[in-house]
Design a protein around this motif. Structure first.
Motif, PDB file in Angstrom:
ATOM      1  N   ILE A  13       0.825  -1.205   0.000  1.00 24.88           N
ATOM      2  CA  ILE A  13       0.000   0.000   0.000  1.00 24.88           C
ATOM      3  C   ILE A  13       0.865   1.264   0.000  1.00 24.88           C
ATOM      4  CG2 ILE A  13      -1.925  -1.187   1.119  1.00 24.88           C
ATOM      5  CD1 ILE A  13      -1.145   0.253   3.724  1.00 24.88           C
ATOM      6  N   ASN A  14       0.260   2.363  -0.432  1.00 25.33           N
ATOM      7  CA  ASN A  14       0.914   3.680  -0.444  1.00 25.33           C
ATOM      8  C   ASN A  14       2.217   3.682  -1.236  1.00 25.33           C
ATOM      9  OD1 ASN A  14      -1.111   4.773   1.261  1.00 25.33           O
ATOM     10  ND2 ASN A  14      -0.103   3.786   2.993  1.00 25.33           N
ATOM     11  N   ALA A  15       2.146   3.129  -2.438  1.00 27.52           N
ATOM     12  CA  ALA A  15       3.335   2.991  -3.273  1.00 27.52           C
ATOM     13  C   ALA A  15       3.244   3.893  -4.503  1.00 27.52           C
ATOM     14  CB  ALA A  15       3.487   1.544  -3.724  1.00 27.52           C
ATOM     15  N   LYS A  35       0.097   7.462  -6.617  1.00 27.24           N
ATOM     16  CA  LYS A  35       0.157   6.555  -5.475  1.00 27.24           C
ATOM     17  C   LYS A  35      -0.892   5.468  -5.660  1.00 27.24           C
ATOM     18  CE  LYS A  35       1.724   8.225  -1.711  1.00 27.24           C
ATOM     19  NZ  LYS A  35       1.910   8.916  -0.432  1.00 27.24           N
ATOM     20  N   VAL A  36      -0.474   4.209  -5.476  1.00 23.89           N
ATOM     21  CA  VAL A  36      -1.341   3.062  -5.721  1.00 23.89           C
ATOM     22  C   VAL A  36      -1.214   2.032  -4.601  1.00 23.89           C
ATOM     23  CG1 VAL A  36      -1.222   3.320  -8.241  1.00 23.89           C
ATOM     24  CG2 VAL A  36       0.422   1.849  -7.083  1.00 23.89           C
ATOM     25  N   HIS A  37      -2.135   1.077  -4.619  1.00 27.18           N
ATOM     26  CA  HIS A  37      -2.047  -0.143  -3.827  1.00 27.18           C
ATOM     27  C   HIS A  37      -1.866  -1.277  -4.836  1.00 27.18           C
ATOM     28  CE1 HIS A  37      -3.400   2.232  -0.509  1.00 27.18           C
ATOM     29  NE2 HIS A  37      -4.684   2.187  -0.802  1.00 27.18           N
ATOM     30  N   ILE A  38      -0.971  -2.203  -4.535  1.00 27.52           N
ATOM     31  CA  ILE A  38      -0.662  -3.300  -5.457  1.00 27.52           C
ATOM     32  C   ILE A  38      -0.939  -4.629  -4.764  1.00 27.52           C
ATOM     33  CG2 ILE A  38       1.151  -4.394  -6.837  1.00 27.52           C
ATOM     34  CD1 ILE A  38       2.549  -1.623  -6.858  1.00 27.52           C
ATOM     35  N   LEU A  39      -1.782  -5.440  -5.380  1.00 25.79           N
ATOM     36  CA  LEU A  39      -2.081  -6.765  -4.847  1.00 25.79           C
ATOM     37  C   LEU A  39      -1.087  -7.765  -5.418  1.00 25.79           C
ATOM     38  CD1 LEU A  39      -3.942  -8.648  -3.209  1.00 25.79           C
ATOM     39  CD2 LEU A  39      -5.320  -8.910  -5.293  1.00 25.79           C
ATOM     40  N   ASP A  63       3.198  -1.526   4.071  1.00 19.15           N
ATOM     41  CA  ASP A  63       3.201  -0.114   3.692  1.00 19.15           C
ATOM     42  C   ASP A  63       4.529   0.244   3.020  1.00 19.15           C
ATOM     43  OD1 ASP A  63       2.874   2.621   3.444  1.00 19.15           O
ATOM     44  OD2 ASP A  63       2.185   2.889   5.498  1.00 19.15           O
ATOM     45  N   ALA A  64       4.459   0.721   1.774  1.00 20.68           N
ATOM     46  CA  ALA A  64       5.664   1.128   1.048  1.00 20.68           C
ATOM     47  C   ALA A  64       6.181   2.472   1.543  1.00 20.68           C
ATOM     48  CB  ALA A  64       5.381   1.200  -0.447  1.00 20.68           C
ATOM     49  N   LYS A  65       5.391   3.153   2.360  1.00 20.18           N
ATOM     50  CA  LYS A  65       5.789   4.430   2.977  1.00 20.18           C
ATOM     51  C   LYS A  65       6.260   5.437   1.935  1.00 20.18           C
ATOM     52  CE  LYS A  65       6.771   2.133   7.260  1.00 20.18           C
ATOM     53  NZ  LYS A  65       7.731   1.699   8.242  1.00 20.18           N
ATOM     54  N   SER A  66       5.552   5.457   0.814  1.00 17.83           N
ATOM     55  CA  SER A  66       5.813   6.397  -0.286  1.00 17.83           C
ATOM     56  C   SER A  66       7.160   6.192  -0.970  1.00 17.83           C
ATOM     57  CB  SER A  66       5.658   7.842   0.185  1.00 17.83           C
ATOM     58  OG  SER A  66       4.316   8.080   0.561  1.00 17.83           O
ATOM     59  N   LEU A  67       7.759   5.012  -0.812  1.00 16.09           N
ATOM     60  CA  LEU A  67       8.979   4.696  -1.555  1.00 16.09           C
ATOM     61  C   LEU A  67       8.578   4.239  -2.951  1.00 16.09           C
ATOM     62  CD1 LEU A  67      10.955   2.750   1.187  1.00 16.09           C
ATOM     63  CD2 LEU A  67      11.328   5.102   0.403  1.00 16.09           C
ATOM     64  N   LEU A  68       9.259   4.749  -3.957  1.00 20.05           N
ATOM     65  CA  LEU A  68       8.928   4.472  -5.348  1.00 20.05           C
ATOM     66  C   LEU A  68       9.069   2.986  -5.670  1.00 20.05           C
ATOM     67  CD1 LEU A  68       8.215   5.757  -8.124  1.00 20.05           C
ATOM     68  CD2 LEU A  68      10.662   5.930  -8.535  1.00 20.05           C
ATOM     69  N   ILE A  69       8.035   2.440  -6.303  1.00 22.72           N
ATOM     70  CA  ILE A  69       8.077   1.044  -6.744  1.00 22.72           C
ATOM     71  C   ILE A  69       8.692   1.015  -8.139  1.00 22.72           C
ATOM     72  CG2 ILE A  69       6.671  -0.928  -7.459  1.00 22.72           C
ATOM     73  CD1 ILE A  69       6.636  -0.580  -4.477  1.00 22.72           C
ATOM     74  N   LEU A  70       9.768   0.275  -8.282  1.00 25.42           N
ATOM     75  CA  LEU A  70      10.406   0.113  -9.587  1.00 25.42           C
ATOM     76  C   LEU A  70      10.179  -1.307 -10.051  1.00 25.42           C
ATOM     77  CD1 LEU A  70      13.804   1.912  -8.955  1.00 25.42           C
ATOM     78  CD2 LEU A  70      11.825   2.782 -10.166  1.00 25.42           C
TER      79      LEU A  70
END
Length: 77
Positions: A13-15, A35-39, A63-70
């Motif tokens: 969440i919060n990614a 910002k998205v949630h990824i299942l 929680d991804a804590k707003s860290l960018l998902i690459l």
């Protein structure tokens, strides 16, 4: 906190995820993120929803804590 293992289903969440580019003179000068949630289901992305969408299930959440998902890239030959 419950440990998430391979083969499990959970939400990231919060990614922030890159969703496009800002252009100047036909050159990409900045990325656009949303910002998205990824299942994640059994190690694969099963769904991506806007972070404004409520998650009404009882699956574990990391929680991804707003860290960018690459995304990882795989060379297919």
């Amino acid at each position: 906190m419950k440990k998430i293992t391979h083969g499990s289903t959970f939400w990231i969440i919060n990614a922030p995820l890159e969703s496009g580019f800002y252009y100047e003179d036909s050159l990409a000068i900045e990325t656009i993120t949303e910002k998205v949630h990824i299942l994640i289901d059994n190690g694969l992305i099963a769904s991506i929803v806007p972070a404004t969408s409520p998650l009404d299930n009882q699956l574990p959440k990391k929680d991804a804590k707003s860290l960018l998902i690459l995304p990882s890239f795989e060379l297919i030959s």
